[in-house]
Design a protein around this motif. Structure first.
Motif, PDB file in Angstrom:
ATOM      1  N   SER A   2       0.815  -1.217   0.000  1.00 39.89           N
ATOM      2  CA  SER A   2       0.000   0.000   0.000  1.00 39.89           C
ATOM      3  C   SER A   2       0.851   1.270   0.000  1.00 39.89           C
ATOM      4  O   SER A   2       0.370   2.342   0.370  1.00 39.89           O
ATOM      5  CB  SER A   2      -0.932   0.007   1.218  1.00 39.89           C
ATOM      6  N   SER A  46      -2.235  -1.570  -3.988  1.00 37.81           N
ATOM      7  CA  SER A  46      -3.619  -1.591  -3.513  1.00 37.81           C
ATOM      8  C   SER A  46      -4.512  -0.605  -4.253  1.00 37.81           C
ATOM      9  O   SER A  46      -5.735  -0.648  -4.082  1.00 37.81           O
ATOM     10  CB  SER A  46      -3.671  -1.308  -2.009  1.00 37.81           C
ATOM     11  N   SER A  47      -3.943   0.244  -5.086  1.00 35.42           N
ATOM     12  CA  SER A  47      -4.771   1.141  -5.893  1.00 35.42           C
ATOM     13  C   SER A  47      -5.642   0.348  -6.861  1.00 35.42           C
ATOM     14  O   SER A  47      -6.758   0.759  -7.179  1.00 35.42           O
ATOM     15  CB  SER A  47      -3.897   2.128  -6.675  1.00 35.42           C
ATOM     16  N   HIS A  55      -5.627  -3.338  -6.523  1.00 37.00           N
ATOM     17  CA  HIS A  55      -5.914  -4.607  -5.845  1.00 37.00           C
ATOM     18  C   HIS A  55      -6.396  -4.309  -4.432  1.00 37.00           C
ATOM     19  O   HIS A  55      -5.602  -4.223  -3.494  1.00 37.00           O
ATOM     20  CB  HIS A  55      -4.660  -5.483  -5.808  1.00 37.00           C
ATOM     21  N   ASP A  56      -7.702  -4.169  -4.293  1.00 36.68           N
ATOM     22  CA  ASP A  56      -8.299  -3.771  -3.017  1.00 36.68           C
ATOM     23  C   ASP A  56      -8.459  -4.990  -2.111  1.00 36.68           C
ATOM     24  O   ASP A  56      -9.372  -5.790  -2.277  1.00 36.68           O
ATOM     25  CB  ASP A  56      -9.655  -3.108  -3.274  1.00 36.68           C
ATOM     26  N   GLN A  81      -9.395  -5.062   0.856  1.00 38.80           N
ATOM     27  CA  GLN A  81     -10.575  -4.966   1.723  1.00 38.80           C
ATOM     28  C   GLN A  81     -11.821  -5.564   1.076  1.00 38.80           C
ATOM     29  O   GLN A  81     -12.813  -5.820   1.763  1.00 38.80           O
ATOM     30  CB  GLN A  81     -10.840  -3.491   2.075  1.00 38.80           C
ATOM     31  N   THR A  82     -11.759  -5.780  -0.236  1.00 45.58           N
ATOM     32  CA  THR A  82     -12.938  -6.327  -0.928  1.00 45.58           C
ATOM     33  C   THR A  82     -12.565  -7.603  -1.682  1.00 45.58           C
ATOM     34  O   THR A  82     -12.462  -8.664  -1.081  1.00 45.58           O
ATOM     35  CB  THR A  82     -13.559  -5.283  -1.866  1.00 45.58           C
ATOM     36  N   SER A 114     -10.413  -4.654  -8.590  1.00 49.71           N
ATOM     37  CA  SER A 114     -11.150  -3.388  -8.606  1.00 49.71           C
ATOM     38  C   SER A 114     -12.487  -3.612  -9.295  1.00 49.71           C
ATOM     39  O   SER A 114     -12.762  -4.702  -9.793  1.00 49.71           O
ATOM     40  CB  SER A 114     -10.360  -2.293  -9.330  1.00 49.71           C
ATOM     41  N   ALA A 126     -15.790  -5.398  -5.148  1.00 53.47           N
ATOM     42  CA  ALA A 126     -15.103  -4.123  -4.955  1.00 53.47           C
ATOM     43  C   ALA A 126     -16.079  -2.968  -5.091  1.00 53.47           C
ATOM     44  O   ALA A 126     -17.107  -3.065  -5.765  1.00 53.47           O
ATOM     45  CB  ALA A 126     -13.977  -3.972  -5.967  1.00 53.47           C
ATOM     46  N   PRO A 173     -10.887   1.808  -4.757  1.00 52.61           N
ATOM     47  CA  PRO A 173     -10.276   1.263  -3.545  1.00 52.61           C
ATOM     48  C   PRO A 173      -9.886   2.366  -2.581  1.00 52.61           C
ATOM     49  O   PRO A 173      -9.804   3.535  -2.967  1.00 52.61           O
ATOM     50  CB  PRO A 173      -9.019   0.539  -4.074  1.00 52.61           C
TER      51      PRO A 173
END
Length: 322
Positions: free
Chosen positions: A59, A72-73, A75-76, A78-79, A83, A311, A315
């Motif tokens: 990140s 992580s921009s 590849h999120d 959190q979800t 993306s 997603a 993100p």
């Protein structure tokens, strides 16, 4: 003499059965028959210091040349590990050539990216840093930035016993990515013998998935990711390039729209319908599509105790190393 031995053995068996009736009454363990799909195991044990460092780097916007975006921009974590975009944007704001694949379970595939160009997570990470369409930087440039940050130097010394260098940078990112597996799907629980983990309709969808031949390419622990295949065998499937792709994993597929290498299928039912035509030369009925989609929904796993989910539009904003 032989007859006596036989009689003696029969008496012994009878005595054992009479003395231990509970043993004979124990239920036979239910074992799922051999299936072409195998369950995801827990992530392999990794050095926690290197995992943490890799997570921070994942990140860190300093991985890009202009310090504008990070892994992580697109590849999120959190979800869904990807993306919501059909095509993510390059540093210059232009659409990328291919849809972003999820990073979840990437370590379980035999080759990486749509074209299967990379054999290891480390090799892929190095090329992503170098790619003008993604990071537009290089591993050497990132290391130079990190060496100028006392906190980053401390973290590398703690994890690797030395200052940041290219080998440690790539290893930290890859080590973290190896922890991004998603066990615990309902289908994996069914494979483990939990019969009510999936519904009869979902099981019917799985049987149809196999009988139609989808299982030929989508099998193994990652339900794909272990062979190359020509896309659009019978009819075109989105854009014509690349003509041959590394078969994508179907793990968590219900959470990763849009679909295909060009992101041209907005929904999972649409993707199933198009795959039937393009790869099987079959027009699937609405009932067949619904059955297969029901099965595919059982492949959604968990990460850190939370179910993988689709997603959002964008993100979370990436942050630099503290």
């Amino acid at each position: 003499m032989l007859g006596c031995r036989v009689v003696w053995l029969l008496l012994m068996v009878a005595c054992l059965n009479a003395a231990s009736p509970a043993i004979a009454q124990l239920p036979t363990p239910q074992v799922r028959g051999q299936e072409p799909i195998t369950p995801i195991r827990a992530a392999p044990v990794q050095d926690p210091r290197r995992v943490l460092l890799g997570e921070l780097l994942f990140s860190d916007r300093r991985l890009s040349h202009n310090n504008t975006h990070s892994c992580s921009s697109c590849h999120d974590i959190q979800t869904n590990g990807a993306s919501a975009n059909a095509l993510d944007l390059t540093p210059e704001g232009q659409p990328n050539a291919l849809n972003t694949l999820t990073v979840f379970n990437a370590s379980l595939s035999f080759r990486l990216n749509w074209e299967g160009k990379f054999r290891s997570l480390e090799e892929q990470a190095e090329q992503v840093l170098r790619s003008s369409a993604i990071m537009g930087s290089s591993a050497d440039e990132v290391v130079s930035k990190l060496r100028a940050d006392p906190e980053a130097v401390r973290q590398f010394r703690d994890a690797y016993g030395r200052e940041p260098d290219v080998s440690a940078l790539l290893d930290a990112i890859a080590t973290y990515e190896r922890t991004l597996v998603t066990p615990g799907s309902r289908f994996d629980r069914w494979l483990a013998g939990e019969s009510d983990a999936i519904t009869p309709d979902e099981l019917s969808g799985y049987q149809l998935f196999k009988s139609l031949g989808c299982i030929t390419c989508h099998q193994g622990v990652n339900v794909g990711g272990n062979l190359f295949q020509r896309q659009g065998i019978f009819h075109p499937l989105g854009s014509s390039e690349p003509a041959v792709v590394r078969v994508p994993s179907l793990r968590n597929v219900a959470t990763t729209p849009p679909y295909f290498h060009d992101g041209s299928a907005a929904t999972l039912p649409e993707a199933v319908r198009l795959m039937g035509v393009a790869q099987l030369d079959r027009v699937l009925t609405d009932q067949q599509i619904a059955a297969i989609v029901a099965f595919l929904n059982t492949l959604t796993g968990t990460y850190r105790g939370q179910a993988i989910r689709p997603a959002t539009a964008a993100p979370p904003t990436a942050k630099a190393l503290p």
